[in-house]
Each structure stands twice: as C-alpha cells, then as structure tokens.
Design a protein around this motif. Sequence first.
Motif, PDB file in Angstrom:
ATOM      1  N   THR A 124      29.863 -33.319  18.044  1.00 53.12           N
ATOM      2  CA  THR A 124      30.252 -34.713  17.828  1.00 53.12           C
ATOM      3  C   THR A 124      31.222 -34.766  16.657  1.00 53.12           C
ATOM      4  O   THR A 124      30.919 -34.294  15.564  1.00 53.12           O
ATOM      5  CB  THR A 124      29.014 -35.594  17.524  1.00 53.12           C
ATOM      6  N   THR A 144      32.977 -42.432  29.085  1.00 53.84           N
ATOM      7  CA  THR A 144      32.592 -41.069  29.459  1.00 53.84           C
ATOM      8  C   THR A 144      33.614 -40.498  30.440  1.00 53.84           C
ATOM      9  O   THR A 144      33.998 -41.173  31.398  1.00 53.84           O
ATOM     10  CB  THR A 144      31.204 -41.072  30.127  1.00 53.84           C
ATOM     11  N   GLN A 173      24.573 -49.793  22.123  1.00 54.39           N
ATOM     12  CA  GLN A 173      24.820 -48.875  21.021  1.00 54.39           C
ATOM     13  C   GLN A 173      26.090 -49.265  20.263  1.00 54.39           C
ATOM     14  O   GLN A 173      26.214 -49.000  19.082  1.00 54.39           O
ATOM     15  CB  GLN A 173      24.981 -47.446  21.555  1.00 54.39           C
ATOM     16  N   ALA A 174      26.996 -49.908  21.003  1.00 57.13           N
ATOM     17  CA  ALA A 174      28.261 -50.274  20.380  1.00 57.13           C
ATOM     18  C   ALA A 174      28.114 -51.478  19.460  1.00 57.13           C
ATOM     19  O   ALA A 174      29.054 -51.878  18.795  1.00 57.13           O
ATOM     20  CB  ALA A 174      29.296 -50.583  21.460  1.00 57.13           C
ATOM     21  N   LYS A 234      24.936 -48.230  26.516  1.00 64.10           N
ATOM     22  CA  LYS A 234      26.069 -47.842  25.680  1.00 64.10           C
ATOM     23  C   LYS A 234      26.654 -49.070  24.975  1.00 64.10           C
ATOM     24  O   LYS A 234      27.047 -48.996  23.822  1.00 64.10           O
ATOM     25  CB  LYS A 234      27.162 -47.188  26.527  1.00 64.10           C
ATOM     26  N   TRP A 279      31.367 -47.049  24.573  1.00 62.89           N
ATOM     27  CA  TRP A 279      31.536 -45.622  24.854  1.00 62.89           C
ATOM     28  C   TRP A 279      32.220 -45.451  26.205  1.00 62.89           C
ATOM     29  O   TRP A 279      31.910 -46.162  27.154  1.00 62.89           O
ATOM     30  CB  TRP A 279      30.181 -44.920  24.915  1.00 62.89           C
ATOM     31  N   GLN A 305      32.473 -37.955  25.681  1.00 65.33           N
ATOM     32  CA  GLN A 305      32.170 -39.371  25.489  1.00 65.33           C
ATOM     33  C   GLN A 305      32.882 -39.802  24.209  1.00 65.33           C
ATOM     34  O   GLN A 305      32.819 -39.080  23.205  1.00 65.33           O
ATOM     35  CB  GLN A 305      30.663 -39.594  25.359  1.00 65.33           C
ATOM     36  N   TYR A 306      33.556 -40.908  24.278  1.00 62.44           N
ATOM     37  CA  TYR A 306      34.232 -41.351  23.060  1.00 62.44           C
ATOM     38  C   TYR A 306      34.220 -42.865  22.940  1.00 62.44           C
ATOM     39  O   TYR A 306      34.055 -43.583  23.929  1.00 62.44           O
ATOM     40  CB  TYR A 306      35.670 -40.817  22.989  1.00 62.44           C
ATOM     41  N   ARG A 307      34.318 -43.301  21.701  1.00 61.99           N
ATOM     42  CA  ARG A 307      34.467 -44.735  21.449  1.00 61.99           C
ATOM     43  C   ARG A 307      35.400 -44.889  20.261  1.00 61.99           C
ATOM     44  O   ARG A 307      35.327 -44.129  19.293  1.00 61.99           O
ATOM     45  CB  ARG A 307      33.118 -45.408  21.190  1.00 61.99           C
ATOM     46  N   PRO A 314      31.079 -48.239  30.766  1.00 66.16           N
ATOM     47  CA  PRO A 314      29.980 -48.218  29.799  1.00 66.16           C
ATOM     48  C   PRO A 314      28.743 -48.939  30.331  1.00 66.16           C
ATOM     49  O   PRO A 314      28.866 -50.019  30.904  1.00 66.16           O
ATOM     50  CB  PRO A 314      30.571 -48.943  28.578  1.00 66.16           C
ATOM     51  N   ASP A 316      34.598 -41.874  17.407  1.00 68.65           N
ATOM     52  CA  ASP A 316      33.544 -40.874  17.614  1.00 68.65           C
ATOM     53  C   ASP A 316      33.792 -40.205  18.961  1.00 68.65           C
ATOM     54  O   ASP A 316      34.061 -40.889  19.953  1.00 68.65           O
ATOM     55  CB  ASP A 316      32.161 -41.540  17.647  1.00 68.65           C
TER      56      ASP A 316
END
Lengths: 172, 123
Positions: A154, A32, A22-23, A19, A30, A93-95, A15, A102
């Motif tokens: 998404t 990837t 954003q978290a 990112k 996130w 991309q996931y978290r 990340p 997401d």
Amino acid sequence: MDLRNDGGRMKRNQPSKLKLAQAADGGGPWITVEFCSCLNKARCVECEILNACKDHHFREEDLFAIKLALEEALVNAVKHGNKLDPQKIVRIQYRVANHRVDITIEDQGPGFNPAELPDPTAEENLEMTSGRGILLMRAYMSCVVFNPAGNKVTLTKFNDGYAEPRAMASTL
Amino acid sequence: MAQEPARLKLTRNDDTDTVQVEFTTRKILDEGNIADIGEQLSALIEREEKPRIIISFAAVDHLSSAALGTLITINNKVKHKGGQLRLSDINPQIYEVFLITKLNKLFRIYPTVKDAQESLQPA
C-alpha cells in the motif's frame, strides 16, 4: 482475497457501498482494476492514476514521485511477484483526493519479506544491478506498507501542496 | 500505451577520442527501452579499445531502478576494458534518485558534457 483470472481483459469495479463508506474519511471512492501480468497494461493503470492525481492538483514533484514509486511497485508485482505469468493477475485499488492518494497493488506470487533484502546503499552493495525498487518507493512516498504475506503493498502520498479550503479562507 | 522506440544518439569525437551518448527517449522506464539501451551501449563498449564514454542525461526526465541496473552493468563493462565512463546533464529531480540510491558515489557525474570531457584522463 479472491483474485480471478479475467482472461487477459482489464476489469474495473464500481465502488461498493463498503468502499464508499470507507471513503467517508475524505479519501475519495476506491477504484479497483484487475489485469493479467503484463507491463503494458500496468502502465495504462499507472497513467490513469497519474491523470487522476493531476486532476486533484498534485504538484509536479509529487507526480514525479508517484510515477517512480508506482513503476517500481508494478514491475515488482508483474515481474517478480507473478513472474510475468499471464494466468496470474494483479489487482490495484486506488483512491485519489485533493490531499492524498492511496494505492494498493497485490500480486498472486508467494510474497517476500522486505526486511530480508540487502541494503542497496551499503558500500559493498553499490554495484548490485537490482534491489533498489523498495528503497525508491520508501524515499518517494509518504507511507509504504507491505502485508504480512509480502504480496501486497500500500502506497500513500500526501499532497503537500494542498491547502484546506478553511485554512485558505482564514488567510484571506 | 506504446512508448516511443528507445534510441541513443552516439557521437564520436576523434580529436578527444571520446563517444558522447545522448538519449532520445525522455523516459528510461520501459523494459524494452532499457534492454535496447543496454545492448547499444554494450556494442559500443565492444567496439572501442579503451572506451571513453560520456552519457548525457539532458533529454531524460524519468528513470527507474531497472535503468540504474543497466547503467551499473555498463559502468562495469567500461571498467573491465580499462575505459572511463562519465555522466552529465542530469536534472535535479533525476539527480535526487542518484543521491537516494547513493549511486552518485559509484558514477562520476558532471554538470555538463564539457566538464565531463575535461575530467577524462588522457587515453
């Protein structure tokens, strides 16, 4: 977005600072993953995401829902979007956090307009042998959003079984 | 991640003139599995004069829209030959997929194989 062919290997990015920033909303970092158009590789990523959700105590019915929606989205990207072309890649991309997961799935196909798809639940369409993937994604996820080009989706699922630690404390 | 090979267990009951189909794979997801299942069921329908088929989902805990597509194709083939298709033993989670897609209206679904058996019209 710059999607490069990775020669068939899966590529994972740590990340970035962006990112991680954003978290800050509590969604977790996130991750990837990029891979060439291959369903087996897609399933490895699917497995990885589901394991991460298990680690965050998602309930069994949520795991069923996420698996179903992911399967549909990955088949759409690999088969319908990239037409199984090994030169094209899929980027995921996931978290995962305790309260939500997401996932974005992007292919290199021309995209499509989900609003133009026939309603598979209409009486006259019940015998159609395809076209139920998006219906299932929408039914099983908390939120499903396509980008305007229609080549990126998404998926969000809230963990309804998750109770805020503070809320739990107040009930003790 | 390799999935277990797709196999169907077919049991013919000559007394009732029916064939009971059971899945031996828990996840009907993989393209190869689905194609294999479709081929095996198509071959079965070909062999039967008027197919009377009960598919038990007792062992299934996951499926996909591609699997539903194959089941619809099978249903059409059975109808084309004047046969009857019944589905049974679908767990609540999987049954919800049928409800969401409204395919519970297309397929005749019964709680158990016995119930499905009793619903079949005489050959």
